[in-house]
Design a protein around this motif. Structure first.
Motif, PDB file in Angstrom:
ATOM      1  N   MET A   1       0.907  -1.124   0.010  1.00 56.67           N
ATOM      2  CA  MET A   1      -0.054   0.099   0.012  1.00 56.67           C
ATOM      3  C   MET A   1       0.900   1.203  -0.052  1.00 56.67           C
ATOM      4  SD  MET A   1      -2.788   1.237   2.768  1.00 56.67           S
ATOM      5  CE  MET A   1      -4.007   2.517   2.480  1.00 56.67           C
ATOM      6  N   ARG A   2       0.314   2.366  -0.864  1.00 56.81           N
ATOM      7  CA  ARG A   2       1.303   3.582  -0.978  1.00 56.81           C
ATOM      8  C   ARG A   2       0.461   4.708  -0.235  1.00 56.81           C
ATOM      9  NH1 ARG A   2       2.166   2.503  -7.141  1.00 56.81           N
ATOM     10  NH2 ARG A   2      -0.108   1.889  -6.550  1.00 56.81           N
ATOM     11  N   VAL A   3       1.018   5.332   0.475  1.00 60.39           N
ATOM     12  CA  VAL A   3       0.263   6.276   1.403  1.00 60.39           C
ATOM     13  C   VAL A   3       1.270   7.643   1.209  1.00 60.39           C
ATOM     14  CG1 VAL A   3      -0.743   7.022   3.550  1.00 60.39           C
ATOM     15  CG2 VAL A   3      -0.586   4.754   2.974  1.00 60.39           C
ATOM     16  N   VAL A   4       0.423   8.767   1.084  1.00 63.20           N
ATOM     17  CA  VAL A   4       1.101  10.079   1.194  1.00 63.20           C
ATOM     18  C   VAL A   4       0.402  10.857   2.520  1.00 63.20           C
ATOM     19  CG1 VAL A   4       1.342  12.362   0.416  1.00 63.20           C
ATOM     20  CG2 VAL A   4       1.925  10.392  -1.175  1.00 63.20           C
ATOM     21  N   LEU A   5       1.351  11.413   3.021  1.00 63.95           N
ATOM     22  CA  LEU A   5       0.686  12.278   4.535  1.00 63.95           C
ATOM     23  C   LEU A   5       1.242  13.711   4.140  1.00 63.95           C
ATOM     24  CD1 LEU A   5       2.108   9.094   5.711  1.00 63.95           C
ATOM     25  CD2 LEU A   5       0.740  10.074   7.450  1.00 63.95           C
ATOM     26  N   SER A   6       0.218  14.332   4.091  1.00 61.33           N
ATOM     27  CA  SER A   6       0.292  15.922   3.913  1.00 61.33           C
ATOM     28  C   SER A   6       0.215  16.818   5.175  1.00 61.33           C
ATOM     29  CB  SER A   6      -0.260  16.486   2.679  1.00 61.33           C
ATOM     30  OG  SER A   6      -0.110  17.775   2.467  1.00 61.33           O
ATOM     31  N   THR A   7       1.265  17.553   5.366  1.00 62.06           N
ATOM     32  CA  THR A   7       0.804  18.560   6.483  1.00 62.06           C
ATOM     33  C   THR A   7       1.857  19.823   6.273  1.00 62.06           C
ATOM     34  OG1 THR A   7       1.053  18.553   9.065  1.00 62.06           O
ATOM     35  CG2 THR A   7       2.845  17.622   7.807  1.00 62.06           C
ATOM     36  N   TYR A   8       1.477  20.648   7.114  1.00 62.10           N
ATOM     37  CA  TYR A   8       2.138  22.275   7.275  1.00 62.10           C
ATOM     38  C   TYR A   8       1.888  22.697   8.292  1.00 62.10           C
ATOM     39  CZ  TYR A   8       4.292  26.521   5.541  1.00 62.10           C
ATOM     40  OH  TYR A   8       5.299  27.316   5.649  1.00 62.10           O
ATOM     41  N   GLY A   9       2.960  23.005   8.965  1.00 59.63           N
ATOM     42  CA  GLY A   9       2.929  23.835  10.293  1.00 59.63           C
ATOM     43  C   GLY A   9       4.531  23.540  11.053  1.00 59.63           C
ATOM     44  N   ALA A  10       4.382  23.896  12.305  1.00 60.57           N
ATOM     45  CA  ALA A  10       5.614  23.788  13.005  1.00 60.57           C
ATOM     46  C   ALA A  10       5.897  22.350  13.593  1.00 60.57           C
ATOM     47  CB  ALA A  10       5.783  24.702  14.210  1.00 60.57           C
ATOM     48  N   ARG A  11       6.745  22.076  14.474  1.00 61.18           N
ATOM     49  CA  ARG A  11       7.218  20.695  14.862  1.00 61.18           C
ATOM     50  C   ARG A  11       6.012  20.107  15.263  1.00 61.18           C
ATOM     51  NH1 ARG A  11      11.839  18.053  16.827  1.00 61.18           N
ATOM     52  NH2 ARG A  11      11.325  15.970  17.146  1.00 61.18           N
ATOM     53  N   GLY A  12       5.088  20.439  16.031  1.00 57.69           N
ATOM     54  CA  GLY A  12       4.062  19.913  16.514  1.00 57.69           C
ATOM     55  C   GLY A  12       3.100  19.487  15.563  1.00 57.69           C
ATOM     56  N   CYS A  34       4.542  14.876   2.836  1.00 62.03           N
ATOM     57  CA  CYS A  34       4.868  16.157   2.266  1.00 62.03           C
ATOM     58  C   CYS A  34       4.856  17.057   3.264  1.00 62.03           C
ATOM     59  CB  CYS A  34       3.642  16.398   1.100  1.00 62.03           C
ATOM     60  SG  CYS A  34       3.705  15.319  -0.321  1.00 62.03           S
ATOM     61  N   ALA A  35       6.032  17.777   3.615  1.00 62.79           N
ATOM     62  CA  ALA A  35       5.934  18.754   4.622  1.00 62.79           C
ATOM     63  C   ALA A  35       6.892  19.922   4.379  1.00 62.79           C
ATOM     64  CB  ALA A  35       6.680  17.966   5.994  1.00 62.79           C
ATOM     65  N   PRO A  36       7.014  20.951   5.113  1.00 61.91           N
ATOM     66  CA  PRO A  36       7.925  22.064   4.791  1.00 61.91           C
ATOM     67  C   PRO A  36       9.117  21.854   4.470  1.00 61.91           C
ATOM     68  CG  PRO A  36       6.291  22.494   6.896  1.00 61.91           C
ATOM     69  CD  PRO A  36       6.079  21.276   6.583  1.00 61.91           C
ATOM     70  N   PRO A  37       9.744  22.606   3.857  1.00 64.35           N
ATOM     71  CA  PRO A  37      11.164  22.065   3.453  1.00 64.35           C
ATOM     72  C   PRO A  37      12.185  22.531   4.367  1.00 64.35           C
ATOM     73  CG  PRO A  37      10.567  24.071   2.511  1.00 64.35           C
ATOM     74  CD  PRO A  37       9.344  23.796   3.031  1.00 64.35           C
ATOM     75  N   ASP A  38      12.092  22.916   5.610  1.00 64.47           N
ATOM     76  CA  ASP A  38      12.918  23.072   6.812  1.00 64.47           C
ATOM     77  C   ASP A  38      13.897  22.119   6.840  1.00 64.47           C
ATOM     78  OD1 ASP A  38      11.312  25.763   8.414  1.00 64.47           O
ATOM     79  OD2 ASP A  38      10.141  24.528   7.033  1.00 64.47           O
ATOM     80  N   GLU A  39      15.148  22.556   7.135  1.00 64.45           N
ATOM     81  CA  GLU A  39      16.399  21.412   7.226  1.00 64.45           C
ATOM     82  C   GLU A  39      15.903  20.386   8.432  1.00 64.45           C
ATOM     83  OE1 GLU A  39      21.147  20.982   7.576  1.00 64.45           O
ATOM     84  OE2 GLU A  39      20.117  23.232   7.767  1.00 64.45           O
ATOM     85  N   THR A  55       7.221  20.907   0.900  1.00 58.80           N
ATOM     86  CA  THR A  55       6.174  21.357   0.053  1.00 58.80           C
ATOM     87  C   THR A  55       5.754  22.770   0.885  1.00 58.80           C
ATOM     88  OG1 THR A  55       5.183  19.211   0.255  1.00 58.80           O
ATOM     89  CG2 THR A  55       3.631  20.918   0.062  1.00 58.80           C
ATOM     90  N   GLY A  56       5.859  23.754  -0.077  1.00 62.94           N
ATOM     91  CA  GLY A  56       5.417  25.071   0.581  1.00 62.94           C
ATOM     92  C   GLY A  56       6.699  25.765   0.861  1.00 62.94           C
ATOM     93  N   ALA A  57       6.725  26.905   1.743  1.00 61.59           N
ATOM     94  CA  ALA A  57       7.771  27.844   2.160  1.00 61.59           C
ATOM     95  C   ALA A  57       8.340  27.335   3.403  1.00 61.59           C
ATOM     96  CB  ALA A  57       7.573  29.167   2.117  1.00 61.59           C
ATOM     97  N   GLY A 103      -3.520  19.944   9.461  1.00 60.91           N
ATOM     98  CA  GLY A 103      -3.021  21.281   9.168  1.00 60.91           C
ATOM     99  C   GLY A 103      -4.117  22.218   8.861  1.00 60.91           C
ATOM    100  N   PRO A 104      -3.856  23.416   8.551  1.00 64.15           N
ATOM    101  CA  PRO A 104      -4.796  24.463   8.141  1.00 64.15           C
ATOM    102  C   PRO A 104      -5.628  23.961   6.911  1.00 64.15           C
ATOM    103  CG  PRO A 104      -2.668  25.192   7.498  1.00 64.15           C
ATOM    104  CD  PRO A 104      -2.534  23.845   8.334  1.00 64.15           C
ATOM    105  N   LEU A 105      -6.943  24.683   6.963  1.00 57.58           N
ATOM    106  CA  LEU A 105      -7.850  24.239   5.882  1.00 57.58           C
ATOM    107  C   LEU A 105      -7.200  24.505   4.659  1.00 57.58           C
ATOM    108  CD1 LEU A 105     -11.291  25.974   7.124  1.00 57.58           C
ATOM    109  CD2 LEU A 105     -10.464  23.603   7.009  1.00 57.58           C
TER     110      LEU A 105
END
Length: 404
Positions: A1-12, A34-39, A55-57, A103-105
């Motif tokens: 099974m292949r799953v993508v998990l998408s989020t955007y936000g801080a560490r929490g 898929c998450a922010p590009p922070d190192e 993903t995203g800024a 994450g946000p709407l």
């Protein structure tokens, strides 16, 4: 099974998704995040062998530069977040079986639209309960959309929240859906949440009261293994009585060094040493005395078992980890869902909810004196034994079996 998990936000927001992805891979699935590009997020995912789709800024720069509660630039940020779902996430989901979003709407409405277009399963997950409609609490105010302070009908307030969500994001979403051949949706918030959202919180720390919404509470998504603490930190811990930890994670603070000074002085007033977590606010002790140790990114689960108390901001993750460790807490909530967790800590008797987001030495010293009393330690130990650690496994199995 292949799953993508998408989020955007801080560490929490990112860490629970990372944990679930790692658990899915351990169970034989193929998960990518898929998450922010922070190192720091890239390193964390790489360390667990999970594919990271930037993903995203970068989110750290955003969190530390946007005034808390301000709606300035919100529309532009929301559009960019939504575009990332229709573009980067859509490409990552091609050929996959399921998409989990949190994450946000702008993130979750975009993610569900992508799943709808591809005809794959979509799951909305929340790591705190306050955004899920419930007649038992007021909705949180959206940026730039204050709720009537004197209103007491929670159902009416949630209906107002739904209208606010439509006003803020409805046209934005409709334009992007039309571009991929999908019709507009009538209720943006409810579309994102679905009628069976997942709530990834511990049922003892966060008992969900049944509502019209078919919430599936999985338990918190916690790391399965403890990472070793740095040798220098272990040496500090071994050199004396258990210290008090103070940290505010990725939460921005108006005057971080004033908070650090107040915390360290309050800890010293109790005759304790301090472990200060820099966090995104870059906290530092007020001097170079040897009773303070500064840490960067460490495994809280391993550390909290070695301290006398935890002074923190009240994020879902830190609150759950401290509760699991059986350590008394002082929660200095700053905003968002943090006041909720502070209230739960106080209600459970495992710590103290600080009354003001801006602590002083005296106010923190009083809160610490209370939290360090033997009865709080005994209660914290008792409650720790009831906290579940299998939330990520429960969620992974629900995905793998197609269950709800």
């Amino acid at each position: 099974m292949r799953v993508v998990l998408s989020t955007y936000g801080a560490r929490g927001s990112v860490e629970p998704v990372v944990v679930l992805a790692a658990r899915l891979n351990e169970l034989g699935a193929q998960a990518r995040v898929c998450a922010p590009p922070d190192e720091e997020f890239g390193k964390r995912l790489a360390g667990l062998g999970v594919e990271h789709v930037p993903t995203g800024a970068p989110v750290r720069a955003l969190v530390t530069s946007v005034t808390p509660g301000s709606a300035v630039g919100l529309a532009e940020r929301a559009a960019a977040l939504m575009d990332a779902q229709f573009e980067t996430v859509a490409a990552a989901v091609e050929g996959c079986d399921a998409l989990v979003a949190t994450g946000p709407l702008p993130v979750t409405t975009g993610a569900r639209s992508v799943a709808e277009k591809l005809g794959i399963r979509y799951v909305h997950a929340s790591h705190q309960p306050v955004v899920l409609p419930s007649p038992y609490r007021r909705p949180p105010a959206r940026r730039g959309r204050a709720l009537p302070a004197d209103a007491t009908d929670n159902r009416a307030l949630w209906e107002l929240d739904a209208r606010n969500a439509n006003d803020m994001f409805g046209e934005m979403l409709a334009t992007r859906r039309a571009a991929i051949g999908l019709p507009p949706v009538d209720h943006v918030r409810d579309y994102a949440f679905t009628d069976q959202p997942w709530l990834a919180t511990d049922p003892v720390l966060d008992p969900w009261r049944p509502t019209d919404l078919g919430v599936v509470q999985t338990g918190a998504w916690l790391p399965a293994d403890e990472r070793p603490l740095p040798p220098e930190l272990v040496e500090f811990l071994d050199a004396g009585t258990p210290p008090v930890y103070v940290g505010f994670g990725s939460t921005p603070l108006g005057a971080p060094q004033d908070v650090a000074r107040a915390a360290v002085e309050a800890i010293r007033a109790q005759g304790r040493r301090a472990v200060v977590s820099r966090g995104w606010a870059q906290l530092l002790p007020p001097d170079d005395q040897d009773d303070c140790f500064v840490v960067g990114e460490v495994d809280q689960r391993a550390l909290f078992g070695r301290v006398a108390a935890v002074v923190h901001h009240g994020s879902a993750s830190t609150t759950t980890t401290a509760t699991l460790a059986g350590v008394p807490q002082v929660v200095v909530a700053q905003g968002a869902d943090q006041p909720y967790w502070a209230g739960r800590v106080a209600e459970l008797g495992v710590g103290v909810a600080h009354d003001d987001p801006t602590p002083t030495t005296d106010s923190l010293a009083a809160a610490l004196e209370t939290a360090l009393a033997p009865e709080f330690g005994a209660r914290a130990t008792a409650v720790a034994g009831t906290v579940r650690t299998d939330g990520a496994t429960v969620a992974a199995n629900l995905l793998l079996t197609g269950g709800r």
